[in-house]
Design an enzyme around this catalytic site. Structure first.
Site, PDB file in Angstrom:
ATOM      1  N   TYR A 138       0.821  -1.220   0.000  1.00 21.08           N
ATOM      2  CA  TYR A 138       0.000   0.000   0.000  1.00 21.08           C
ATOM      3  C   TYR A 138       0.856   1.271   0.000  1.00 21.08           C
ATOM      4  CZ  TYR A 138      -4.060  -2.899   1.199  1.00 21.08           C
ATOM      5  OH  TYR A 138      -5.061  -3.833   1.201  1.00 21.08           O
ATOM      6  N   ASP A 245      -5.672  -6.508   5.942  1.00 26.72           N
ATOM      7  CA  ASP A 245      -6.841  -5.747   5.510  1.00 26.72           C
ATOM      8  C   ASP A 245      -7.970  -6.719   5.153  1.00 26.72           C
ATOM      9  OD1 ASP A 245      -8.540  -3.857   4.484  1.00 26.72           O
ATOM     10  OD2 ASP A 245      -7.261  -3.254   2.812  1.00 26.72           O
TER      11      ASP A 245
END
Ligand code: NAD
Length: 354
Positions: A138, A245
Site C-alpha cells: 500500500y 486488511d
C-alpha cells in the site's frame, strides 16, 4: 491517565457518550482517568474548517490514549479531499505513528444466530488479528503507471517490508498472544513472495525470544480458508498490511454483527487510538438506535492495551456479556424473544451490570 475523546459524526456522539459513561462509572469506583473531548471529522470541519483541527491533534498527542466514535456523512461528501472527515482519520493515524491495528472477533454465545456460519463452527470464537498498518504494497515505492517494452500501458506497485517494520509488528503479535491464549499464527505468502520469505525468517527469529508462545506460519490463502472452516483454531494472527486488511474484514464478519466490533491502533510505546470498526451510520444517527457495544468494548481494549489494566477491561467485557445474557438488544442484533432497547438504555444496562 488521560483519554482524548473524539466523538466525530453521525452516531459517533451517541455511542461515545455511552462508552464515556462506562469509563466514568469505573472512575467513580477508583479507576484514575481524565477525559477531554474535542471536535473531529465533520465536527472538526464545522468547528474549525479542518477535520483534524490543530487543537484536537494537540490533545490527541498529549493524551495517553484516544477514544474515537466514527466520522463522515452525506453532509461532507462534496467537500474537497483535504477537508473530508476520512482525511482526519488518516492524518491522526500518521501523526500519532500508529502502526499496529488490533481487531478482535469474538462471538458472544447469545449472538450465534447472527453469524452466517453454522453454530458448531463459530461458537466460542475468540480471535484477534494484528495487522501492520504503515508499510507493504500500500505504501511501497516505486508505484505508478508506465508503458512496457511492447508499448502497452501497465500499472505496478511494490511490496516492501524493512526488517524493523516486521520486527515491531511481530513483537506486538507476541506481546498480544501473551495476554491471551499464547498461540501466534504469522500469515504470509512465503511460497511465492520474497517479502514473505523475509517476513517468515524475521518472525521465526523473534519467536526464539518467546518460548512460552506457540508460533506457527500459514499461507494467506490457507488462512482465508481456515477462517471459515475452523476459525477457533486461531488465537492471534499477525500479518502485513494487505493480507491483514482482507483477513480482518473476513474475520469480523464471522460474528455477523458490525455494532459489536471494537478495534485498536497502537504506536511503538503502546499508546493507542480505539474505535469501533463500523462507520458513522448516518441512516440511524440521532435516533437512539445505534448499538454502543463496539465503542464500549473499544474502551475495554484501551484499558487493556494502553493502560495494562486487564482487570478493568475484564469488568467491562463481563458487563457486556451480562447484558446480552439478560436479553438486552439494540435493533441491529434484535431477535424475537429478546428485549429491544435504544442506545442509551443499552448504556444504562452496561453501567448497571458493572
Ligand atoms: P457504516 O458502518 O456507517 O454503516 C453500515 C450499516 O451498518 C448501516 O446500515 C448502519 O446503520 C449499520 N451500523 C453501523 N454501525 C452500527 C451500530 N453501531 N449500530 C447499529 N447499526 C450500525 O458504513 P457506511 O454506511 O458505509 O458509511 C457511513 C459513513 O461512515 C461514511 O461517511 C463513511 O465514510 C464513514 N465511515 C467511517 C469510518 C470511521 O470513522 N472509521 C469507518 C467506515 C465508514
Amino acid at each position: 491517565m488521560k483519554i482524548a475523546v473524539l466523538a466525530g459524526d453521525g452516531i459517533g456522539p451517541e455511542i461515545v457518550a455511552q462508552a464515556t459513561r462506562v469509563l466514568q462509572a469505573l472512575a467513580s469506583d477508583g479507576l484514575k482517568i481524565e477525559l477531554e473531548a474535542a471536535p473531529f471529522g465533520g465536527a472538526g470541519y464545522d468547528a474549525h474548517g479542518d477535520p483534524l483541527p490543530p487543537s484536537t491533534l494537540r490533545l490527541a498527542q498529549q493524551a495517553d490514549a484516544v477514544l474515537c466514535g466514527a466520522v463522515g456523512g452525506p453532509k461532507y461528501d462534496a467537500l474537497p479531499r483535504p477537508q473530508r472527515p476520512e482525511q482526519g482519520i488518516l492524518r491522526i493515524r500518521r501523526e500519532l505513528g500508529l502502526f499496529a491495528n488490533l481487531r478482535p472477533a469474538v462471538l458472544f454465545p447469545e449472538l450465534v444466530g447472527a453469524s452466517t456460519l453454522k453454530p458448531e463452527v463459530v461458537s466460542g470464537l475468540d480471535i484477534l488479528i494484528v495487522r501492520e498498518l504503515t508499510g507493504d504494497i500500500y505504501f511501497g515505492e516505486p508505484r505508478g503507471r508506465r508503458s512496457n517494452a511492447r508499448g502497452e500501458r501497465e500499472g505496478y506497485d511494490t511490496m516492501l517490508y524493512a526488517e524493523s517494520e516486521i520486527r515491531r509488528i511481530v513483537e506486538v503479535g507476541f506481546q498480544t498472544a501473551l495476554k491471551r491464549g499464547r498461540k501466534l499464527c504469522s500469515v504470509d505468502k512465503e511460497n511465492v513472495l520474497e517479502t514473505s520469505r523475509f517476513w517468515r525468517e524475521v518472525a521465526g527469529d523473534i519467536g526464539k525470544k518467546y518460548p512460552q508462545v506457540e508460533l506457527t506460519h500459514m499461507y494467506v490463502d490457507n488462512a482465508a480458508m481456515q477462517l471459515v472452516r475452523n476459525p477457533r483454531h486461531f488465537d492471534v494472527i499477525v500479518t502485513g498490511n494487505m493480507f491483514g486488511d482482507i483477513l480482518s474484514d473476513e474475520a469480523s464478519m464471522l460474528t455477523g454483527s458490525i455494532g459489536m466490533l471494537p478495534s485498536a491502533s497502537l504506536d511503538a510505546r503502546g499508546k493507542g487510538l480505539y474505535e469501533p470498526v463500523h462507520g458513522s451510520a448516518p441512516d440511524i444517527a440521532g435516533r437512539n438506535l445505534a448499538n454502543p457495544l463496539a465503542t464500549i468494548l473499544s474502551s475495554a481494549m484501551l484499558l487493556r492495551y494502553t493502560f495494562n489494566r486487564d482487570e478493568w477491561a475484564y469488568r467491562i467485557e463481563t458487563a457486556v456479556k451480562k447484558v446480552l445474557s439478560e436479553g438486552y438488544r439494540t435493533a441491529d442484533i434484535f431477535e424475537p424473544g429478546t428485549r429491544k432497547v435504544g442506545t442509551s438504555e443499552m448504556g444504562d444496562a452496561v453501567v448497571a451490570a458493572l
